[in-house]
Design an enzyme around this catalytic site. Structure first.
Site, PDB file in Angstrom:
ATOM      1  N   GLU B  71      31.818  39.695  39.410  1.00 29.91           N
ATOM      2  CA  GLU B  71      31.262  41.254  39.703  1.00 29.91           C
ATOM      3  C   GLU B  71      29.922  41.338  39.211  1.00 29.91           C
ATOM      4  O   GLU B  71      29.045  41.944  39.809  1.00 29.91           O
ATOM      5  CB  GLU B  71      32.122  42.109  38.854  1.00 29.91           C
ATOM      6  CG  GLU B  71      33.422  42.344  39.772  1.00 29.91           C
ATOM      7  CD  GLU B  71      34.336  41.174  39.462  1.00 29.91           C
ATOM      8  OE1 GLU B  71      34.147  40.171  38.813  1.00 29.91           O
ATOM      9  OE2 GLU B  71      35.232  41.030  40.426  1.00 29.91           O
ATOM     10  N   HIS B 140      44.632  47.555  35.712  1.00 30.64           N
ATOM     11  CA  HIS B 140      44.495  47.990  36.922  1.00 30.64           C
ATOM     12  C   HIS B 140      44.713  49.291  37.557  1.00 30.64           C
ATOM     13  O   HIS B 140      44.629  49.781  38.830  1.00 30.64           O
ATOM     14  CB  HIS B 140      45.408  47.243  37.926  1.00 30.64           C
ATOM     15  CG  HIS B 140      45.292  45.679  38.266  1.00 30.64           C
ATOM     16  ND1 HIS B 140      45.919  44.923  37.319  1.00 30.64           N
ATOM     17  CD2 HIS B 140      44.629  44.940  39.139  1.00 30.64           C
ATOM     18  CE1 HIS B 140      45.734  43.750  37.590  1.00 30.64           C
ATOM     19  NE2 HIS B 140      44.916  43.644  38.671  1.00 30.64           N
TER      20      HIS B 140
END
Lengths: 406, 340
Positions: B71, B140
């Site tokens: 990322e 998450h």
């Protein structure tokens, strides 16, 4: 003016190292690729005799665990498709790496897993029931129903809890390994990560720090050729991941990950070297992910069945170890015996799923515990509010399914 | 893609939010050769949640960039590309993983235009799923609306339905500022009827303007994203009891549309805010403060009530997760509380 440069004086002060220099532009690109250490070939024949040194009992235990995990993975994958658990990740084709490595480590060594290391957990004694209860998320789960399936951990077994964001465990292992060295402990921090996870920035910092700060850390890269759908060609260039490690100044081994004897011997060697030299070691295992990435994946969409089958039948860790044991007379190959082992595991998984699904869910108190070391006042208030709400609307909630009810 | 839209009756079509985002991206990539999509698994895998389905086949690898797992790497790279003049759409598999790249979003994309006295600009969209899905636990499930909304230099959008998804995403891509676009995994599968004009390739929604989903006179419910659905369900239930709710879908979190909220309060005199994220320093907290600071305060007949997620990392076990986030009945309770 006394501030002019006395050149002759300057040149004597600078220490020249003539061997440092070349006089032509010759950029370096490809190093000689590191070769994979191997002890048994694809048919289980011994090709490096001096490493045929693992006790027979251990080899048999490893073999039986590998076939047990295969059965368990199969059933739990299917149970997700049947809606009994919400998610699962299998480890088909990779258990020589996880079981072999963990057998070669010491019980006090910390393991920092990625997520495909049921072999490590189970070698150390994590049970089928513990796995199934965690996947279901019932009140028996040691993790109090907090984590997604396969995100287990065990303080007793010195295995740090699985964490979803990739590669964050790797610098943590450098840190733990630093602590062990500074405290003079006979312990290492062994960390697992895939070849895809090695692309993350955390990998670089972890490696750099471990070597610079001399951490008792063992880096274990499992190169299984795919990161979800991304093949290795799209993930990195250069000589796989092992090729990067010497650049950090780290001692490096590349091992045939489907060769149990090579895995065991390589890890044993690495551990001894870490404790002796008080510096990290890097191992890359070359293996193959025979199954899908997880139950959310359908890998034939991005790779051919022929490719999968060529590894499954041509370079399979269970087959190779089995053939070796048979040829060396280290195991009585009796179809009934091994089939019975597999059947017993299947029955045990089925029983665990049944028993697990009949259990109550975790207690509602566990919503608010462990956020901090104590339940702070604002959380105590929210717990009280929740109990009032549930008492008022108790017909709308399945309270009898919560452990401890209200 | 437009071919997956189902024609219902003339003037309308039915599509899911996933299809809405997909079609918006396809149209923008087609329109402007500087626009490209970048992220993990966005290409031949069709996207981790299939949001980029068909785009790789249509546009190829020069416009749909699959990346290695980093990322920090692909976000940094995209910010650099944006500084050069390209227009990246950066897909995070979830904003939970964007934390590994957040320095690039905040310290580079958000602040550079100001710090370079207008010299550097990044016309970039950071998009992905935000907040809770189902059974994916703490790492998450976090909602990042409050974090990004605090940062000057960022535009923060959060769509609810297909109309929002198409209009806001297209506006985001065309906006010269960095935009954080917070989607919701559960909403991806929800289908809505869409009038033809929403499918137009130039359909845009103004940034900074909230939408009144349902008019009412007894209480104002201010919310965004998936909570719009639960607020509408709560409003329908309350209607049956004779309580009339006005539901405001914020659409833009930064810059917040104060005027729509204030005008609504002048009518209803009572407010309930609804969000999935944690209460402390959240969107509801900001709305309370905004109302307090303006003349809307003097139109209030009761203190503002906030409905938020529980102040805990999200647990996995089904029963615990259910109790961690607001549902329609929590909103109904809050409205009755504010009316007491």
């Amino acid at each position: 003016m006394k501030h002019f440069m006395r050149f002759s004086k300057i040149s004597k002060a600078f220490k020249e190292v003539p061997s440092q220099y070349v006089y032509q532009i010759n950029p370096i690109k490809n190093f000689e690729p590191i070769k994979q250490f191997r002890v048994i070939d694809l048919e289980g024949n011994l090709v490096a005799k001096e490493y045929n040194n693992i006790p027979k009992e251990i080899l048999n235990q490893i073999f039986e665990l590998m076939i047990s995990i295969e059965e368990m993975d199969n059933l739990l994958y299917m149970s997700q498709r049947q809606g009994k658990i919400s998610f699962y990740m299998t480890s088909f084709g990779e258990t020589a790496t996880t079981v072999g490595t963990t057998a070669a480590l010491q019980p006090q060594d910390f393991i920092f897993p990625q997520y495909r290391e049921q072999g490590s957990f189970m070698w150390r004694g994590f049970t089928i029931e513990q796995i199934v209860n965690q996947c279901i998320g019932n009140h028996l789960d040691g993790g109090k129903g907090r984590q997604m399936p396969v995100h287990y951990g065990s303080k007793d077994l010195n295995i740090v809890t699985v964490s979803s964001p990739l590669t964050t465990q790797v610098p943590q292992a450098s840190g733990a390994g630093y602590g062990f060295r500074v405290n003079g402990e006979n312990k290492i921090a062994a960390t697992w990560f895939g070849e895809g996870a090695a692309s993350e920035g955390d990998f670089h910092s972890a490696m750099n720090f471990a070597q610079t700060l001399k951490c008792q850390t063992l880096f274990l890269c499992r190169n299984n050729h795919y990161a979800i759908s991304t093949p290795t060609d799209d993930q990195f260039r250069g000589d796989t991941i092992a090729g990067k490690a010497p650049a950090y100044g780290m001692r490096t081994l590349k091992i045939d990950g489907n060769d149990l004897l090579a895995v065991y011997n390589g890890v044993k060697y690495a551990r001894e070297e870490i404790i002796k030299n008080k510096e990290p070691f890097f191992i890359e295992f070359i293996t193959y992910r025979i199954g899908d990435h997880s139950t959310s994946d359908h890998s034939v969409l991005y790779r051919s069945q022929e490719e999968i089958d060529s590894w499954k039948s041509g370079n399979n860790p269970i087959n190779r170890l089995g053939l070796f044991l048979k040829k060396q007379g280290l195991r009585q190959f009796n179809d009934d015996h091994d089939n019975q082992i597999r059947k017993d595991v299947r029955n045990r998984v089925i029983a665990a799923l049944k028993h697990g699904s009949e259990q109550q869910s975790p207690s509602i108190q566990d919503l608010f515990t462990d956020v901090y070391d104590e339940v702070l006042p604002h959380l105590q208030e929210q717990y009280t509010e929740l109990r009032e709400h549930l008492t008022k609307y108790k017909d709308q909630y399945p309270i009898n399914k919560f452990k401890g009810g209200l | 893609m437009l071919r997956i839209v189902h024609k219902l009756r003339s003037g309308f079509a039915k599509m899911t939010v996933r299809e809405a985002i997909n079609s918006a991206m396809a149209q923008e990539i087609e329109r402007d050769s500087n626009v490209f999509l970048i992220g993990e698994e966005v290409g031949q895998y069709q996207g981790a949640y299939k949001v980029s389905k068909g785009l790789y086949d249509r546009f190829g690898k020069s416009r749909i960039w699959d990346t290695p797992i980093t990322e920090a790497g692909f976000t940094g790279l995209s910010v650099g590309a944006a500084m050069y003049g390209l227009k990246p759409i950066v897909e995070f598999m979830t904003f939970n993983f964007a934390m590994q790249a957040i320095d690039h979003v905040i310290n580079s994309a958000a602040k550079l235009h100001y710090m370079s006295a207008g010299g550097l600009r990044t016309s970039i969209v950071f998009r992905g799923i935000n907040g809770a899905a189902a059974s994916v636990a703490a790492q998450h499930s976090q909602c990042f609306a409050a974090w990004y909304s605090q940062v000057p230099g960022l535009i923060v959008l959060s769509p609810y339905d297909c109309d929002d998804a198409r209009g806001l995403l297209k506006a985001a891509v065309r906006d010269p500022n960095p935009v954080v676009f917070l989607e919701n995994e559960i909403m991806y599968n929800e289908a809505f009827e869409v009038p033809d004009n929403v499918m137009d390739k130039d359909y845009l929604i103004p940034i900074g303007k909230a939408k009144i989903m349902r008019e009412g006179k007894d209480v104002t419910i201010v919310t965004f994203s998936k909570m719009v659905k639960f607020s509408m369900l709560a409003a329908a239930e309350l209607e049956r009891e004779g309580i009339s709710c006005e539901v405001i879908n914020l659409r833009t979190l930064k810059p917040l549309d104060r005027n729509t909220i204030i005008e609504s309060i002048k009518k209803t005199h009572r407010v309930v805010t609804v969000e999935e994220g944690w209460g402390q320093c959240g969107i509801g907290a900001e709305i309370c403060s905004v109302i307090n600071e303006t003349n809307a305060f003097f139109h209030l007949d009761a203190p503002i009530v906030r409905v938020t997620g529980a102040d805990i990392p999200t647990p996995y076990a089904f029963n615990l997760e259910e109790l961690s986030f607001p549902k329609a009945h929590n909103i109904v309770e809050a409205v009755k509380l504010v009316l007491k």
